[in-house]
Scaffold this motif. Structure first.
Motif, mmCIF file in Angstrom:
data_model
loop_
_atom_site.group_PDB
_atom_site.id
_atom_site.type_symbol
_atom_site.label_atom_id
_atom_site.label_comp_id
_atom_site.label_asym_id
_atom_site.label_seq_id
_atom_site.Cartn_x
_atom_site.Cartn_y
_atom_site.Cartn_z
ATOM 1 N N GLU A 1 0.912 -1.188 0.004
ATOM 2 C CA GLU A 1 0.022 -0.086 0.005
ATOM 3 C C GLU A 1 0.918 1.444 -0.095
ATOM 4 N N TYR A 2 2.281 1.057 -0.016
ATOM 5 C CA TYR A 2 3.137 2.129 0.226
ATOM 6 C C TYR A 2 4.040 2.116 -1.029
ATOM 7 N N TYR A 3 3.811 1.406 -2.009
ATOM 8 C CA TYR A 3 4.630 1.362 -3.061
ATOM 9 C C TYR A 3 4.872 2.938 -3.767
ATOM 10 N N GLN A 4 3.893 3.750 -3.457
ATOM 11 C CA GLN A 4 3.929 5.097 -4.288
ATOM 12 C C GLN A 4 4.643 6.113 -3.294
ATOM 13 N N ASN A 5 5.161 5.577 -2.131
ATOM 14 C CA ASN A 5 6.025 6.366 -1.176
ATOM 15 C C ASN A 5 7.434 6.409 -1.571
ATOM 16 N N SER A 6 7.788 7.439 -2.380
ATOM 17 C CA SER A 6 9.260 7.387 -2.690
ATOM 18 C C SER A 6 10.271 7.545 -1.862
ATOM 19 N N ILE A 7 11.321 6.790 -1.407
ATOM 20 C CA ILE A 7 12.264 6.828 -0.519
ATOM 21 C C ILE A 7 13.279 7.766 -1.008
ATOM 22 N N ARG A 8 13.839 8.933 -0.515
ATOM 23 C CA ARG A 8 14.353 9.905 -1.024
ATOM 24 C C ARG A 8 15.818 10.318 -0.230
ATOM 25 N N HIS A 9 15.580 10.544 1.029
ATOM 26 C CA HIS A 9 16.761 10.944 1.839
ATOM 27 C C HIS A 9 16.970 10.170 3.103
ATOM 28 N N LEU A 10 18.159 10.010 3.437
ATOM 29 C CA LEU A 10 18.869 9.069 4.431
ATOM 30 C C LEU A 10 19.467 9.801 5.655
ATOM 31 N N ALA A 11 19.185 9.297 6.848
ATOM 32 C CA ALA A 11 20.059 9.646 8.152
ATOM 33 C C ALA A 11 20.430 8.413 8.881
ATOM 34 N N LEU A 12 21.706 8.607 9.277
ATOM 35 C CA LEU A 12 22.238 7.207 10.027
ATOM 36 C C LEU A 12 22.435 7.359 11.697
ATOM 37 N N GLY A 13 21.813 6.725 12.343
ATOM 38 C CA GLY A 13 21.971 6.704 13.818
ATOM 39 C C GLY A 13 23.384 6.507 14.146
ATOM 40 N N PRO A 14 23.590 6.481 15.276
ATOM 41 C CA PRO A 14 25.179 6.247 15.784
ATOM 42 C C PRO A 14 25.114 4.583 16.014
ATOM 43 N N ASP A 15 24.383 4.057 16.092
ATOM 44 C CA ASP A 15 24.300 2.455 16.139
ATOM 45 C C ASP A 15 23.869 1.795 14.800
ATOM 46 N N GLY A 16 24.103 2.484 13.811
ATOM 47 C CA GLY A 16 23.782 1.762 12.455
ATOM 48 C C GLY A 16 22.162 1.914 11.977
ATOM 49 N N ALA A 17 21.458 2.180 13.060
ATOM 50 C CA ALA A 17 19.979 2.532 12.297
ATOM 51 C C ALA A 17 19.785 3.276 11.193
ATOM 52 N N VAL A 18 19.122 3.204 10.093
ATOM 53 C CA VAL A 18 18.941 4.113 9.084
ATOM 54 C C VAL A 18 17.275 4.615 9.133
ATOM 55 N N ALA A 19 17.323 5.972 9.148
ATOM 56 C CA ALA A 19 16.006 6.595 9.107
ATOM 57 C C ALA A 19 15.938 7.047 7.525
ATOM 58 N N PHE A 20 14.833 7.018 7.076
ATOM 59 C CA PHE A 20 14.556 7.557 5.798
ATOM 60 C C PHE A 20 13.315 8.373 5.381
ATOM 61 N N ILE B 1 9.573 16.577 14.831
ATOM 62 C CA ILE B 1 10.348 15.737 15.406
ATOM 63 C C ILE B 1 9.844 14.489 16.037
ATOM 64 N N PHE B 2 10.561 13.554 16.077
ATOM 65 C CA PHE B 2 10.262 12.064 16.455
ATOM 66 C C PHE B 2 11.307 11.541 17.167
ATOM 67 N N GLY B 3 10.920 10.440 18.158
ATOM 68 C CA GLY B 3 11.831 9.986 18.955
ATOM 69 C C GLY B 3 12.754 8.810 17.939
ATOM 70 N N ALA B 4 13.892 8.308 18.611
ATOM 71 C CA ALA B 4 14.658 7.474 17.641
ATOM 72 C C ALA B 4 14.046 6.047 17.240
ATOM 73 N N GLU B 5 12.955 5.835 18.071
ATOM 74 C CA GLU B 5 12.151 4.534 17.643
ATOM 75 C C GLU B 5 10.738 4.925 16.813
ATOM 76 N N GLY B 6 10.783 6.237 16.462
ATOM 77 C CA GLY B 6 9.766 6.582 15.594
ATOM 78 C C GLY B 6 8.459 7.079 16.128
ATOM 79 N N ALA B 7 8.461 7.400 17.567
ATOM 80 C CA ALA B 7 6.990 8.008 18.207
ATOM 81 C C ALA B 7 7.176 9.641 17.859
ATOM 82 N N PHE B 8 6.101 10.084 17.341
ATOM 83 C CA PHE B 8 5.782 11.307 17.184
ATOM 84 C C PHE B 8 5.787 12.230 18.344
ATOM 85 N N ILE B 9 6.816 13.068 18.260
ATOM 86 C CA ILE B 9 6.898 14.390 19.607
ATOM 87 C C ILE B 9 6.181 15.666 19.210
ATOM 88 N N ALA B 10 6.560 16.400 18.128
ATOM 89 C CA ALA B 10 6.009 17.655 18.023
ATOM 90 C C ALA B 10 6.205 18.160 16.499
#
Length: 358
Positions: free
Chosen positions: A211-230, A295-304
Protein backbone atom coordinates in the motif's frame (compact mmCIF):
# COMPACT_ATOMS: atom_id res chain seq x y z
CA UNK A 1 55.70 26.19 -21.34
CA UNK A 2 55.18 26.60 -17.61
CA UNK A 3 54.12 30.07 -16.51
CA UNK A 4 55.47 31.87 -13.46
CA UNK A 5 52.12 31.28 -11.78
CA UNK A 6 52.33 27.51 -12.37
CA UNK A 7 55.92 27.39 -11.10
CA UNK A 8 54.98 29.27 -7.92
CA UNK A 9 52.00 27.02 -7.37
CA UNK A 10 54.23 23.98 -7.67
CA UNK A 11 56.76 25.41 -5.22
CA UNK A 12 54.03 26.21 -2.71
CA UNK A 13 52.62 22.72 -3.02
CA UNK A 14 55.99 21.22 -2.11
CA UNK A 15 56.98 23.64 0.65
CA UNK A 16 53.76 24.35 2.55
CA UNK A 17 52.45 21.89 5.13
CA UNK A 18 49.46 19.84 4.06
CA UNK A 19 46.28 21.84 4.59
CA UNK A 20 43.36 20.49 6.57
CA UNK A 21 39.83 21.52 7.44
CA UNK A 22 41.18 23.81 10.18
CA UNK A 23 42.73 25.95 7.44
CA UNK A 24 39.23 26.40 5.98
CA UNK A 25 37.93 27.66 9.35
CA UNK A 26 36.78 24.27 10.69
CA UNK A 27 33.32 24.35 9.10
CA UNK A 28 30.70 22.18 10.75
CA UNK A 29 28.37 22.05 7.75
CA UNK A 30 28.19 22.50 3.98
CA UNK A 31 25.17 24.00 2.23
CA UNK A 32 24.30 25.30 -1.23
CA UNK A 33 22.50 28.63 -1.55
CA UNK A 34 21.43 31.32 -3.97
CA UNK A 35 22.86 34.75 -3.21
CA UNK A 36 21.20 38.14 -3.39
CA UNK A 37 22.65 38.74 -6.85
CA UNK A 38 21.11 35.56 -8.24
CA UNK A 39 24.31 33.49 -8.35
CA UNK A 40 24.81 30.17 -6.61
CA UNK A 41 27.44 29.23 -4.02
CA UNK A 42 28.63 26.45 -1.78
CA UNK A 43 28.98 27.66 1.80
CA UNK A 44 30.86 26.32 4.75
CA UNK A 45 29.03 27.12 8.00
CA UNK A 46 30.30 27.06 11.56
CA UNK A 47 28.39 25.42 14.40
CA UNK A 48 26.42 28.63 14.99
CA UNK A 49 25.31 28.82 11.35
CA UNK A 50 27.59 31.66 10.23
CA UNK A 51 29.10 31.36 6.74
CA UNK A 52 32.88 30.90 6.78
CA UNK A 53 33.30 30.81 3.01
CA UNK A 54 31.18 30.96 -0.15
CA UNK A 55 32.54 29.40 -3.34
CA UNK A 56 30.71 30.05 -6.64
CA UNK A 57 28.87 27.23 -8.40
CA UNK A 58 27.96 27.26 -12.11
CA UNK A 59 24.27 26.53 -11.43
CA UNK A 60 21.92 25.63 -8.62
CA UNK A 61 23.42 23.13 -6.20
CA UNK A 62 21.75 20.39 -4.22
CA UNK A 63 23.81 18.39 -1.73
CA UNK A 64 27.55 18.12 -1.08
CA UNK A 65 29.95 15.76 0.61
CA UNK A 66 33.23 16.44 2.41
CA UNK A 67 36.46 14.49 2.12
CA UNK A 68 37.22 12.94 5.54
CA UNK A 69 40.73 14.41 5.84
CA UNK A 70 41.45 16.90 3.05
CA UNK A 71 39.65 20.27 2.89
CA UNK A 72 37.84 19.20 -0.26
CA UNK A 73 34.10 19.29 -0.87
CA UNK A 74 32.21 17.79 -3.78
CA UNK A 75 29.22 19.91 -4.73
CA UNK A 76 26.47 18.24 -6.74
CA UNK A 77 24.13 19.89 -9.21
CA UNK A 78 20.42 20.05 -8.66
CA UNK A 79 19.15 16.71 -9.90
CA UNK A 80 19.19 15.55 -12.61
CA UNK A 81 22.56 17.22 -13.22
CA UNK A 82 25.68 16.85 -15.26
CA UNK A 83 28.21 18.51 -12.98
CA UNK A 84 29.89 17.67 -9.72
CA UNK A 85 32.68 20.00 -8.63
CA UNK A 86 35.58 19.01 -6.39
CA UNK A 87 36.41 22.25 -4.57
CA UNK A 88 39.42 23.08 -2.42
CA UNK A 89 37.75 24.89 0.46
CA UNK A 90 40.87 26.81 1.52
CA UNK A 91 41.83 28.23 -1.88
CA UNK A 92 38.36 28.16 -3.43
CA UNK A 93 39.78 26.50 -6.54
CA UNK A 94 37.91 23.85 -8.51
CA UNK A 95 40.26 20.86 -8.48
CA UNK A 96 38.17 18.61 -10.71
CA UNK A 97 34.92 18.85 -12.63
CA UNK A 98 33.23 15.48 -12.83
CA UNK A 99 30.96 14.58 -15.71
CA UNK A 100 28.94 11.34 -15.80
CA UNK A 101 29.38 8.98 -18.76
CA UNK A 102 27.32 9.60 -21.90
CA UNK A 103 23.64 8.94 -21.34
CA UNK A 104 23.91 9.30 -17.55
CA UNK A 105 22.92 11.99 -15.08
CA UNK A 106 24.06 12.71 -11.54
CA UNK A 107 21.21 12.51 -9.07
CA UNK A 108 22.24 15.05 -6.44
CA UNK A 109 24.19 13.09 -3.81
CA UNK A 110 27.45 11.30 -3.09
CA UNK A 111 29.73 10.13 -0.30
CA UNK A 112 33.31 9.01 0.32
CA UNK A 113 34.72 5.67 1.35
CA UNK A 114 35.93 5.45 4.94
CA UNK A 115 39.55 6.22 3.97
CA UNK A 116 38.61 8.94 1.47
CA UNK A 117 40.14 7.04 -1.46
CA UNK A 118 36.88 6.59 -3.39
CA UNK A 119 34.00 8.96 -4.11
CA UNK A 120 30.62 7.30 -4.72
CA UNK A 121 27.98 9.18 -6.73
CA UNK A 122 24.27 8.45 -7.29
CA UNK A 123 23.47 8.36 -11.00
CA UNK A 124 20.76 7.26 -13.42
CA UNK A 125 20.69 5.99 -16.98
CA UNK A 126 18.84 8.97 -18.45
CA UNK A 127 16.49 7.06 -20.74
CA UNK A 128 15.34 4.44 -18.23
CA UNK A 129 16.16 5.90 -14.78
CA UNK A 130 17.99 2.66 -13.90
CA UNK A 131 20.25 3.36 -10.97
CA UNK A 132 24.03 3.37 -10.98
CA UNK A 133 26.66 4.17 -8.35
CA UNK A 134 29.67 5.87 -9.92
CA UNK A 135 33.15 5.22 -8.49
CA UNK A 136 35.82 7.94 -8.70
CA UNK A 137 39.49 7.66 -7.65
CA UNK A 138 40.20 10.53 -5.25
CA UNK A 139 43.94 9.76 -5.32
CA UNK A 140 44.17 10.18 -9.10
CA UNK A 141 42.37 13.43 -9.66
CA UNK A 142 38.94 11.81 -9.32
CA UNK A 143 39.35 9.64 -12.42
CA UNK A 144 36.37 7.41 -13.14
CA UNK A 145 37.05 3.89 -11.82
CA UNK A 146 33.82 2.15 -12.78
CA UNK A 147 30.25 1.74 -11.55
CA UNK A 148 27.82 -0.55 -9.76
CA UNK A 149 24.10 -1.11 -10.18
CA UNK A 150 22.24 0.71 -7.41
CA UNK A 151 19.68 -2.07 -7.02
CA UNK A 152 16.70 -0.06 -8.24
CA UNK A 153 15.20 2.82 -10.20
CA UNK A 154 15.93 6.48 -9.50
CA UNK A 155 18.52 6.40 -6.70
CA UNK A 156 18.85 9.68 -4.84
CA UNK A 157 20.61 9.81 -1.47
CA UNK A 158 23.35 7.36 -0.51
CA UNK A 159 25.34 7.00 2.69
CA UNK A 160 28.18 4.92 4.06
CA UNK A 161 27.29 3.05 7.23
CA UNK A 162 29.33 4.18 10.26
CA UNK A 163 32.71 2.52 10.59
CA UNK A 164 32.52 0.40 7.42
CA UNK A 165 32.38 0.65 3.66
CA UNK A 166 28.83 -0.65 3.23
CA UNK A 167 26.64 1.77 1.28
CA UNK A 168 22.92 2.24 1.78
CA UNK A 169 21.10 3.65 -1.25
CA UNK A 170 17.68 5.29 -1.39
CA UNK A 171 16.23 3.97 -4.65
CA UNK A 172 13.24 6.28 -5.07
CA UNK A 173 11.49 4.05 -7.62
CA UNK A 174 10.42 6.83 -9.99
CA UNK A 175 11.20 6.69 -13.70
CA UNK A 176 11.35 10.19 -15.18
CA UNK A 177 11.49 11.66 -18.67
CA UNK A 178 15.16 12.68 -19.20
CA UNK A 179 14.17 16.03 -20.72
CA UNK A 180 11.33 17.43 -18.62
CA UNK A 181 11.32 15.13 -15.54
CA UNK A 182 7.73 13.97 -16.15
CA UNK A 183 7.07 11.00 -13.86
CA UNK A 184 6.37 7.97 -16.02
CA UNK A 185 5.65 5.02 -13.72
CA UNK A 186 3.71 6.25 -10.69
CA UNK A 187 1.22 3.38 -10.91
CA UNK A 188 3.97 0.74 -10.87
CA UNK A 189 6.85 2.34 -8.93
CA UNK A 190 8.75 0.15 -6.42
CA UNK A 191 11.10 2.11 -4.14
CA UNK A 192 13.63 0.24 -2.03
CA UNK A 193 16.55 0.56 0.33
CA UNK A 194 19.57 -1.30 -1.01
CA UNK A 195 22.77 -2.09 0.92
CA UNK A 196 25.91 -2.65 -1.17
CA UNK A 197 29.12 -4.34 -0.02
CA UNK A 198 32.57 -2.78 -0.67
CA UNK A 199 32.60 -4.90 -3.85
CA UNK A 200 29.23 -3.59 -5.05
CA UNK A 201 27.18 -6.74 -4.31
CA UNK A 202 23.71 -6.48 -2.77
CA UNK A 203 23.97 -7.33 0.93
CA UNK A 204 20.38 -6.50 1.83
CA UNK A 205 17.38 -4.95 0.09
CA UNK A 206 13.96 -4.02 1.46
CA UNK A 207 10.76 -2.68 -0.08
CA UNK A 208 7.77 -1.05 1.56
CA UNK A 209 4.43 -2.77 2.08
CA UNK A 210 2.30 -2.85 -1.08
CA UNK A 211 0.00 0.00 0.00
CA UNK A 212 3.04 2.28 0.24
CA UNK A 213 4.73 1.50 -3.10
CA UNK A 214 3.97 5.09 -4.16
CA UNK A 215 5.96 6.42 -1.20
CA UNK A 216 9.28 7.35 -2.80
CA UNK A 217 12.34 6.83 -0.58
CA UNK A 218 14.45 9.97 -1.02
CA UNK A 219 16.80 10.90 1.82
CA UNK A 220 18.68 9.11 4.56
CA UNK A 221 20.03 9.69 8.05
CA UNK A 222 22.26 7.34 10.02
CA UNK A 223 22.05 6.78 13.74
CA UNK A 224 25.22 6.19 15.77
CA UNK A 225 24.20 2.54 16.27
CA UNK A 226 23.71 1.83 12.55
CA UNK A 227 19.98 2.53 12.36
CA UNK A 228 18.85 4.04 9.04
CA UNK A 229 16.07 6.62 9.04
CA UNK A 230 14.58 7.53 5.67
CA UNK A 231 12.45 10.40 4.41
CA UNK A 232 9.63 9.76 1.96
CA UNK A 233 7.70 11.70 -0.68
CA UNK A 234 4.16 10.49 -1.37
CA UNK A 235 3.18 10.15 -5.04
CA UNK A 236 -0.29 8.73 -4.38
CA UNK A 237 -3.61 10.36 -3.49
CA UNK A 238 -2.80 13.68 -1.76
CA UNK A 239 -5.81 13.18 0.50
CA UNK A 240 -4.09 10.22 2.17
CA UNK A 241 -2.11 11.22 5.31
CA UNK A 242 0.61 8.58 4.90
CA UNK A 243 3.76 8.21 7.05
CA UNK A 244 6.80 10.07 5.69
CA UNK A 245 9.37 8.65 8.12
CA UNK A 246 10.75 5.13 7.93
CA UNK A 247 13.28 3.16 10.00
CA UNK A 248 15.38 0.16 9.10
CA UNK A 249 18.23 -2.04 10.27
CA UNK A 250 19.90 -4.59 8.03
CA UNK A 251 18.29 -8.00 8.25
CA UNK A 252 14.87 -6.68 9.34
CA UNK A 253 11.77 -5.31 7.63
CA UNK A 254 11.37 -1.59 6.99
CA UNK A 255 9.02 0.11 9.43
CA UNK A 256 7.03 3.29 8.72
CA UNK A 257 6.34 5.73 11.57
CA UNK A 258 3.01 7.57 11.38
CA UNK A 259 2.31 10.96 12.89
CA UNK A 260 -1.17 11.81 14.20
CA UNK A 261 -3.50 12.45 11.25
CA UNK A 262 -3.68 16.24 11.62
CA UNK A 263 0.10 16.45 11.94
CA UNK A 264 0.59 14.20 8.91
CA UNK A 265 -1.49 16.56 6.75
CA UNK A 266 0.80 19.44 7.72
CA UNK A 267 3.66 17.81 5.79
CA UNK A 268 1.67 17.90 2.51
CA UNK A 269 3.00 14.51 1.52
CA UNK A 270 6.58 15.74 1.20
CA UNK A 271 9.62 15.24 3.43
CA UNK A 272 12.61 17.22 2.14
CA UNK A 273 15.43 16.23 4.48
CA UNK A 274 16.11 14.19 7.60
CA UNK A 275 18.64 13.98 10.44
CA UNK A 276 19.35 12.32 13.76
CA UNK A 277 20.40 14.61 16.60
CA UNK A 278 23.86 14.20 18.14
CA UNK A 279 22.61 11.79 20.80
CA UNK A 280 20.81 9.58 18.30
CA UNK A 281 17.68 9.95 20.41
CA UNK A 282 15.72 12.30 18.11
CA UNK A 283 14.93 12.44 14.40
CA UNK A 284 14.10 15.68 12.59
CA UNK A 285 12.03 15.61 9.39
CA UNK A 286 11.51 18.75 7.28
CA UNK A 287 8.82 19.75 4.81
CA UNK A 288 9.48 22.93 2.82
CA UNK A 289 6.10 22.43 1.10
CA UNK A 290 4.28 22.32 4.40
CA UNK A 291 6.50 24.90 6.07
CA UNK A 292 7.03 22.61 9.07
CA UNK A 293 9.63 20.46 10.78
CA UNK A 294 8.55 17.40 12.76
CA UNK A 295 10.47 15.73 15.57
CA UNK A 296 10.25 12.03 16.36
CA UNK A 297 11.93 9.78 18.89
CA UNK A 298 14.62 7.38 17.70
CA UNK A 299 12.09 4.53 17.60
CA UNK A 300 9.63 6.56 15.53
CA UNK A 301 7.25 7.99 18.14
CA UNK A 302 5.90 11.39 17.12
CA UNK A 303 6.88 14.27 19.45
CA UNK A 304 6.12 17.68 17.90
CA UNK A 305 5.51 19.79 14.81
CA UNK A 306 7.09 23.24 14.51
CA UNK A 307 6.36 25.81 11.81
CA UNK A 308 9.10 27.43 9.74
CA UNK A 309 8.41 28.67 6.17
CA UNK A 310 10.49 26.89 3.50
CA UNK A 311 12.60 25.01 6.06
CA UNK A 312 14.43 22.09 4.48
CA UNK A 313 18.11 21.67 5.43
CA UNK A 314 18.61 19.93 8.77
CA UNK A 315 21.55 18.45 10.68
CA UNK A 316 22.48 17.65 14.25
CA UNK A 317 23.48 20.60 16.41
CA UNK A 318 26.62 20.42 18.55
CA UNK A 319 24.57 19.96 21.69
CA UNK A 320 20.83 19.29 21.89
CA UNK A 321 18.55 19.46 18.89
CA UNK A 322 19.13 20.44 15.29
CA UNK A 323 20.39 23.21 13.02
CA UNK A 324 17.83 24.09 10.32
CA UNK A 325 18.23 26.25 7.19
CA UNK A 326 15.41 27.82 5.19
CA UNK A 327 14.82 29.54 1.87
CA UNK A 328 14.44 32.90 3.60
CA UNK A 329 18.11 32.94 4.62
CA UNK A 330 17.72 32.06 8.29
CA UNK A 331 19.75 29.48 10.17
CA UNK A 332 17.96 28.31 13.33
CA UNK A 333 18.45 26.05 16.31
CA UNK A 334 15.55 23.64 16.80
CA UNK A 335 14.67 21.59 19.87
CA UNK A 336 11.44 19.83 20.75
CA UNK A 337 10.29 23.11 22.32
CA UNK A 338 10.68 25.15 19.12
CA UNK A 339 12.90 27.34 16.93
CA UNK A 340 15.53 29.87 18.02
CA UNK A 341 16.98 31.84 15.06
CA UNK A 342 20.78 31.98 15.07
CA UNK A 343 21.60 34.22 12.12
CA UNK A 344 20.10 35.54 8.93
CA UNK A 345 21.72 36.65 5.68
CA UNK A 346 21.07 37.17 2.00
CA UNK A 347 21.62 33.51 1.11
CA UNK A 348 18.47 31.57 0.21
CA UNK A 349 19.44 28.14 1.51
CA UNK A 350 18.81 25.14 -0.68
CA UNK A 351 17.58 21.67 0.29
CA UNK A 352 20.35 20.23 2.42
CA UNK A 353 22.63 21.02 5.34
CA UNK A 354 25.47 18.48 5.29
CA UNK A 355 27.55 17.87 8.43
CA UNK A 356 31.27 17.33 7.87
CA UNK A 357 31.47 14.56 10.45
CA UNK A 358 29.74 11.87 8.38
Amino acid sequence: MATRRHILAGLLATTLPRLGWADAGNPAYLAAAQGAGGGFDLHGLNAAGASLFAIPLPARGHAATAHPTRPEAVAFARRPGIYALVIHCVTGQVQARLTPPAGRQFNGHGCFSQDGAVLYTSEVVAETSEGRIGLWDAARGYARMGEWASGGIGPHDLRRLPGRDVLVVANGGIQTDPDDRTKLNIATMRPNLCYLTPEGAVQDQVELAAEYYQNSIRHLALGPDGAVAFALQWEGDPADPVPLLGLHRMGTSARLCPAPEAEAYAMQGYAGSIAFDASGGLIGLTSPKGGVVQIFGAEGAFIATHSRPDACGIAAADAAGFIVTDGGGTVSHLTDSGFAPLCRGAAAWDNHLVPLAT
